[in-house]
Design an enzyme around this catalytic site. Sequence first.
Site, short mmCIF file in Angstrom:
data_model
loop_
_atom_site.label_atom_id
_atom_site.label_comp_id
_atom_site.label_asym_id
_atom_site.label_seq_id
_atom_site.Cartn_x
_atom_site.Cartn_y
_atom_site.Cartn_z
N ARG A 163 -9.00 4.45 1.01
CA ARG A 163 -7.93 5.07 1.82
C ARG A 163 -8.52 5.72 3.07
NH1 ARG A 163 -6.28 2.43 -1.36
NH2 ARG A 163 -4.65 2.74 -2.89
N SER A 237 1.78 8.17 -2.99
CA SER A 237 0.76 9.05 -3.58
C SER A 237 0.38 10.13 -2.58
CB SER A 237 -0.50 8.26 -3.93
OG SER A 237 -0.17 7.23 -4.81
N GLU A 333 -3.85 12.33 0.57
CA GLU A 333 -3.81 11.00 1.18
C GLU A 333 -2.87 11.00 2.38
OE1 GLU A 333 -3.42 7.71 -1.65
OE2 GLU A 333 -2.19 6.64 -0.21
#
Length: 337
Positions: A163, A237, A333
Amino acid sequence: MIQNNFSLTDHNTFGINVKAKSYTTFSRTKELKKILSSEEVKGKQKLILGGGSNILFTKDFDGIVIKNRIKGIEVEKQNAEFVWIKANAGESWNDLVKYAIANGYGGIENLSLIPGSVGAAPMQNIGAYGVEIKDVFFELEAMHIDTTDEVRFTKKRCQFGYRDSIFKNFYKDQYVITNVTLKLTKELILNLSYGAIQTELHAMGIYRPNINDVSKAVCKIRESKLPDPKVIGNSGSFFKNPVISIEKFNALKIEFPEIASYKLSKKQVKLAAGWLIDNAGWKGKTIDNYGVHKDQALVLVNHGGANGSDIFKLSEDILADIKAKYDIVLEREVNIL
Ligand SMILES: Cc1cc2nc3c(=O)[nH]c(=O)nc-3n(C[C@H](O)[C@H](O)[C@H](O)COP(=O)(O)OP(=O)(O)OC[C@H]3O[C@@H](n4cnc5c(N)ncnc54)[C@H](O)[C@@H]3O)c2cc1C
């Protein structure tokens, strides 16, 4: 055209009601160059916006939001095995996935139904069900926000990580990604490493899947697991899965025998952040009109009319609790603004 005092409520999947001081869109790179070079825009704080599915607005944006609408997908070149697809950054990521599947080009079927734009996908190296964009990434083009120079970034230069990419770190807020080229395969090569895909395919009665079948299975799993932002505001998320040393993992395993983990190497283990948060008692917690999703501890939600700053504060409380309970520092995130 620049609009002032522009509502961003419909431009972020959390559905946070904030305003941008100024707002404009572009549909061509030439237009983007003109916007970035104009005296009205120079010196202002800028936010390049795609689908707004990875952003939490905690306050009004005191600058100019520049929304990417450059459309177009084309085959750049091909040989017997591979096809190089160039997609402009304002395309919907899922439309690109659908295009690839319709044409029999494999490699991104596991990334079906991820919201957002093509241009934002390399930013955080989107990933799901055992595949990341870096696995099929060839190159991208981007425009420097200050100089308007157009620059090509190879895969190596993008420094993809979990990520993560160079655009979230060293080049943060410096480039607008204008197009992305992926190298997809014409051969049937599937990634079924993620057990749930096999299970879903078997439930569908499919034992010799093609890319379309895998995409359908992924969509089914996602629809059953993840809240639809059109129904309940969220950004997927909220936290990344933490990576810890094997020594630390072994110690945690004694205290928490059920801890959900994935061994990355002899030295490192990835933990499921969702398990840590759930086990700490946060799943389903609701405070006024926001909280943690009832089935997905990794997903923070806006039940309607919540403030981004409240959701941010909730994420702070979760971070502090996870640190206190497991001595693990979670990372967000989602981009906080
Ligand atoms: C329900 C749900 C499920 C999700 N599932 C996943 C998943 O499985 N895997 C995953 O990886 N992510 C997932 N996400 C997160 C999100 O979809 C991705 O991060 C997506 O790539 C964000 O795209 P966007 O266009 O909405 O980006 P935005 O939210 O608009 O922007 C995100 C960041 O990228 C920057 N940016 C956007 N476009 C550009 C550009 N052209 N050039 C430079 N910078 C740019 C923005 O400034 C911002 O910092 C999910 C989100 C939701 C809501």
